[in-house]
Write a protein that holds these residues in place. Structure first.
Motif, PDB file in Angstrom:
ATOM      1  N   PHE A 110      36.085  33.834  31.244  1.00  0.00           N
ATOM      2  CA  PHE A 110      35.620  35.014  31.846  1.00  0.00           C
ATOM      3  C   PHE A 110      34.393  35.698  31.075  1.00  0.00           C
ATOM      4  CE2 PHE A 110      35.547  38.936  34.683  1.00  0.00           C
ATOM      5  CZ  PHE A 110      35.749  39.899  33.489  1.00  0.00           C
ATOM      6  N   ARG A 111      33.109  35.822  31.526  1.00  0.00           N
ATOM      7  CA  ARG A 111      32.630  36.686  30.552  1.00  0.00           C
ATOM      8  C   ARG A 111      32.001  38.025  30.713  1.00  0.00           C
ATOM      9  NH1 ARG A 111      28.041  32.943  29.526  1.00  0.00           N
ATOM     10  NH2 ARG A 111      28.754  30.820  29.414  1.00  0.00           N
ATOM     11  N   TYR A 152      32.646  37.620  26.619  1.00  0.00           N
ATOM     12  CA  TYR A 152      33.830  37.310  25.311  1.00  0.00           C
ATOM     13  C   TYR A 152      33.038  37.634  23.713  1.00  0.00           C
ATOM     14  CZ  TYR A 152      31.350  32.822  26.235  1.00  0.00           C
ATOM     15  OH  TYR A 152      30.754  31.883  26.018  1.00  0.00           O
ATOM     16  N   PRO A 160      37.937  38.524  26.171  1.00  0.00           N
ATOM     17  CA  PRO A 160      37.488  39.062  27.010  1.00  0.00           C
ATOM     18  C   PRO A 160      36.740  40.042  26.244  1.00  0.00           C
ATOM     19  CG  PRO A 160      39.743  38.779  28.435  1.00  0.00           C
ATOM     20  CD  PRO A 160      39.299  38.549  26.873  1.00  0.00           C
ATOM     21  N   SER A 173      41.711  44.327  25.592  1.00  0.00           N
ATOM     22  CA  SER A 173      41.705  43.036  25.527  1.00  0.00           C
ATOM     23  C   SER A 173      42.243  42.182  24.506  1.00  0.00           C
ATOM     24  CB  SER A 173      40.257  42.183  25.702  1.00  0.00           C
ATOM     25  OG  SER A 173      39.529  41.857  24.718  1.00  0.00           O
TER      26      SER A 173
END
Length: 120
Positions: A29-30, A32, A100, A105
């Motif tokens: 998931f960008r 990151y 992330p 996160s």
């Protein structure tokens, strides 16, 4: 599914250098952050350094600041940890990790680790 594979560990004398690599595959998931941690025998895993994939902002623990450098190579999806002026207390299993890029996160993907041993 993200996979991280470390390499480059080994045995080195105090004062020497090593470069660790962490190759990433999959689609994280960008944006990151990628980081390095280490765990010495009988001790808890500790943070070493991290780098943001976009922008390349770096951060280091006090114990390695000035000796270790974290860099990335976007085209190869690889992050490196250049370790100079190694000390026996740097001996540990070194792990690559990814999370992330957000305040809350957690480090959600981990590599298998690579052993670094520094002899005195």
């Amino acid at each position: 599914q993200v996979q991280l594979v470390e390499s480059g560990g080994g045995l080195v004398q105090a004062g020497g250098s090593l470069r660790l690599s962490c190759a990433m595959s999959g689609r994280p998931f960008r944006p990151y952050v990628m980081g390095w941690f280490r765990q010495a025998p009988g001790k808890e895993r500790e943070f070493v350094a991290h780098i943001t994939w976009i922008g390349g902002t770096t951060y280091y623990s006090d114990s390695v600041k000035g000796r270790f450098t974290i860099t990335k190579e976007n085209a190869k999806n690889t992050v490196y940890l250049q370790m100079n002026s190694l000390k026996p207390e740097d001996t540990a299993v070194y792990y690559c990790a990814l999370r992330p890029y957000s305040v809350s996160s957690t480090w959600s993907s981990w590599g298998q680790g690579t052993q670094v041993t520094v002899s005195s």
